[in-house]
Design a protein around this motif. Sequence first.
Motif, mmCIF file in Angstrom:
data_model
loop_
_atom_site.group_PDB
_atom_site.id
_atom_site.type_symbol
_atom_site.label_atom_id
_atom_site.label_comp_id
_atom_site.label_asym_id
_atom_site.label_seq_id
_atom_site.Cartn_x
_atom_site.Cartn_y
_atom_site.Cartn_z
ATOM 1 N N PRO A 1 -28.212 -19.080 0.430
ATOM 2 C CA PRO A 1 -27.254 -18.450 -0.499
ATOM 3 C C PRO A 1 -25.834 -18.992 -0.354
ATOM 4 O O PRO A 1 -25.105 -19.087 -1.341
ATOM 5 N N VAL A 2 -25.454 -19.337 0.872
ATOM 6 C CA VAL A 2 -24.129 -19.929 1.091
ATOM 7 C C VAL A 2 -24.016 -21.243 0.323
ATOM 8 O O VAL A 2 -23.045 -21.482 -0.411
ATOM 9 N N CYS A 3 -25.022 -22.105 0.475
ATOM 10 C CA CYS A 3 -25.002 -23.403 -0.205
ATOM 11 C C CYS A 3 -25.057 -23.238 -1.725
ATOM 12 O O CYS A 3 -24.380 -23.955 -2.470
ATOM 13 N N ASN A 4 -25.851 -22.299 -2.186
ATOM 14 C CA ASN A 4 -26.035 -22.085 -3.618
ATOM 15 C C ASN A 4 -24.727 -21.713 -4.307
ATOM 16 O O ASN A 4 -24.298 -22.354 -5.267
ATOM 17 N N VAL A 5 -24.064 -20.674 -3.805
ATOM 18 C CA VAL A 5 -22.856 -20.189 -4.481
ATOM 19 C C VAL A 5 -21.701 -21.171 -4.330
ATOM 20 O O VAL A 5 -20.910 -21.368 -5.268
ATOM 21 N N MET A 6 -21.599 -21.845 -3.191
ATOM 22 C CA MET A 6 -20.515 -22.802 -3.011
ATOM 23 C C MET A 6 -20.689 -24.030 -3.902
ATOM 24 O O MET A 6 -19.709 -24.598 -4.404
ATOM 25 N N SER A 7 -21.928 -24.443 -4.119
ATOM 26 C CA SER A 7 -22.181 -25.583 -5.005
ATOM 27 C C SER A 7 -21.744 -25.273 -6.427
ATOM 28 O O SER A 7 -21.043 -26.065 -7.070
ATOM 29 N N TYR A 8 -22.151 -24.120 -6.922
ATOM 30 C CA TYR A 8 -21.781 -23.730 -8.284
ATOM 31 C C TYR A 8 -20.263 -23.561 -8.424
ATOM 32 O O TYR A 8 -19.663 -23.975 -9.419
ATOM 33 N N THR A 9 -19.647 -22.943 -7.430
ATOM 34 C CA THR A 9 -18.203 -22.703 -7.498
ATOM 35 C C THR A 9 -17.422 -24.005 -7.504
ATOM 36 O O THR A 9 -16.527 -24.212 -8.339
ATOM 37 N N LEU A 10 -17.738 -24.896 -6.576
ATOM 38 C CA LEU A 10 -17.063 -26.186 -6.513
ATOM 39 C C LEU A 10 -17.290 -26.987 -7.796
ATOM 40 O O LEU A 10 -16.373 -27.623 -8.320
ATOM 41 N N TYR A 11 -18.497 -26.942 -8.311
ATOM 42 C CA TYR A 11 -18.843 -27.696 -9.515
ATOM 43 C C TYR A 11 -18.008 -27.222 -10.708
ATOM 44 O O TYR A 11 -17.426 -28.029 -11.437
ATOM 45 N N SER A 12 -17.936 -25.904 -10.905
ATOM 46 C CA SER A 12 -17.182 -25.365 -12.045
ATOM 47 C C SER A 12 -15.691 -25.664 -11.908
ATOM 48 O O SER A 12 -15.008 -25.917 -12.899
ATOM 49 N N LYS A 13 -15.174 -25.666 -10.681
ATOM 50 C CA LYS A 13 -13.757 -25.955 -10.467
ATOM 51 C C LYS A 13 -13.452 -27.434 -10.678
ATOM 52 O O LYS A 13 -12.401 -27.794 -11.220
ATOM 53 N N VAL A 14 -14.356 -28.315 -10.255
ATOM 54 C CA VAL A 14 -14.168 -29.752 -10.452
ATOM 55 C C VAL A 14 -14.169 -30.097 -11.942
ATOM 56 O O VAL A 14 -13.399 -30.947 -12.400
ATOM 57 N N LEU A 15 -15.002 -29.416 -12.740
ATOM 58 C CA LEU A 15 -15.102 -29.703 -14.172
ATOM 59 C C LEU A 15 -13.856 -29.280 -14.932
ATOM 60 O O LEU A 15 -13.486 -29.910 -15.928
ATOM 61 N N GLY A 16 -13.218 -28.179 -14.514
ATOM 62 C CA GLY A 16 -11.974 -27.760 -15.150
ATOM 63 C C GLY A 16 -12.171 -27.054 -16.479
ATOM 64 O O GLY A 16 -13.220 -26.470 -16.748
ATOM 65 N N PRO A 17 -11.158 -27.138 -17.358
ATOM 66 C CA PRO A 17 -11.131 -26.308 -18.562
ATOM 67 C C PRO A 17 -11.991 -26.798 -19.720
ATOM 68 O O PRO A 17 -12.171 -26.084 -20.699
ATOM 69 N N LYS A 18 -12.509 -27.998 -19.659
ATOM 70 C CA LYS A 18 -13.314 -28.507 -20.762
ATOM 71 C C LYS A 18 -14.639 -27.754 -20.855
ATOM 72 O O LYS A 18 -15.104 -27.211 -19.860
ATOM 73 N N PRO A 19 -15.264 -27.705 -22.057
ATOM 74 C CA PRO A 19 -16.553 -27.000 -22.195
ATOM 75 C C PRO A 19 -17.572 -27.494 -21.176
ATOM 76 O O PRO A 19 -17.795 -28.703 -21.042
#
Length: 500
Positions: free
Chosen positions: A413-431
């Motif tokens: 669960p630690v790896c799962n949520v951190m992966s999604y969080t980092l991914y969404s932050k790296v992508l930024g405001p674009k769709p």
Amino acid sequence: DVVETQDHYKSRWRSIWIMYLTMFLSNVGFSIVIMSVWPYLQKIDPTADASFLGWIIASYSIGQMVASPLFGLWSNYRPRREPLVISTAISVAANCLYAYVHVPHSHKKYYMLTARALVGFGAGNVAVVRSYIAGATSLTERTSAMANTSAFQAVGFILGPVFQTCFTLIGEEGVTWKFLCLQLNMYTAPVLFGALLGVINIILIFAIFREHRVDDMGRQYKSINSDGEGNDVLDQNTEGSIDHVAVVALNILFFVILFVFAVFETIATPLTMDMYSWTRKEAVFYNGIILSVIGVESVIVFMVVKTLSKKTGERAILHAGLLIVLVGFFILLPWGKKLPNIQWQEIKNNSIPRTAPSEMLVPFWSLAELQLPSNHTAEPVGCPVTQSWCLNTPMIYLAQYISSDVLIGLGYPVCNVMSYTLYSKVLGPKPQGVYMGWLTASGSGARILGPVFVSQIYTHLGPRWAFSLICGVVVVSLLLLEIVYKRLIAFSVRYGRMQE
């Protein structure tokens, strides 16, 4: 200043909670039958073997891998309610099909394969859910929202096996309704329950869900797929390119995380049946309890991670999670000397306890004395003699198995949520619909290759080879994380619009 009214705030979070529910139901649809697929497959189609089980488990992820980018692309340009409702309706229909796989006279295993693939196709809405949550939360809300999303997934994973365990009280025979051609038993009742939950989810999407989008600072703005709610609209600064090296690295890391957990999920029932001579019903019941406890552990981890990430950052926590998973699989390697009970066809009590390699061969006269009547119908238990490794590979003690469960239940669960969080932050405001679709597809690919690969390795070479290879894969992923560590930062931080 944050440009958001109180009504908008409440509506935005009500919609996010509907997304949490959708994630919950998606995971229930997967886990509610995961412990019973193998015994049900053996019951309805004796021609199916452990290798085909791998394809049954993988079919869910094949469907999800195909659907995720499609639903993600759809959600970038149209109201998200459309792909959410269509995908959920597909899952409902697929669950109903699963309940009727016993009806055909032949090829029943292929009908089960089709049903699980369609359930997975419907679960492609995970990309829509994640992209919506990423776009409907500010940067400071993002980690908490992603943790909550994963927590609802975990709760779905908990309650799925719990529902399955409760439905075992109905028994393998259950009740037959001839006018509906339906057998309501411990294998079909869970999927029908899952179909009912899907119908409720569709109703709630129509009644409550609304389109909302905010920037990293929390200011409201309108996107192309907005359905008209919200009047305060700001232009979003999307200048700057996405760090595609970080994006690809996170896709690979997410693949590894889902791969190792898919291995664990797939092998749990066959492993415990082989090692501890559990019957089909016992394996479903006990593993349901064990995995439910792990699910509770995961939810607690999600809650702790939200607070801990504010102090240490997401990258350090991801690193720690991978280390814990590595230790979990290392513990699962066979270390002792006692061999598992062997399942011989037509042998008294269906198993012979064995403790040393010198006892590998059973005398011919002993087999003759242990011959059973031809009308014997007891379920054979133990490690099948057709798996040659059973004759010389030490058993995995129950304490090892449970200890490994606890560690993997902590690290995953630690790896799962951190992966999604980092991914969404790296992508930024674009769709993010398409990108989230690819991330979900990479996870689905892991769920495809994990079960198929391990079912082959486990069946032919045994747990020592299977779990050693998994340890090697996790070590490689840790090295990759070290290489890209400094690049895993938020889009707004990368371009100096916000401080980390």
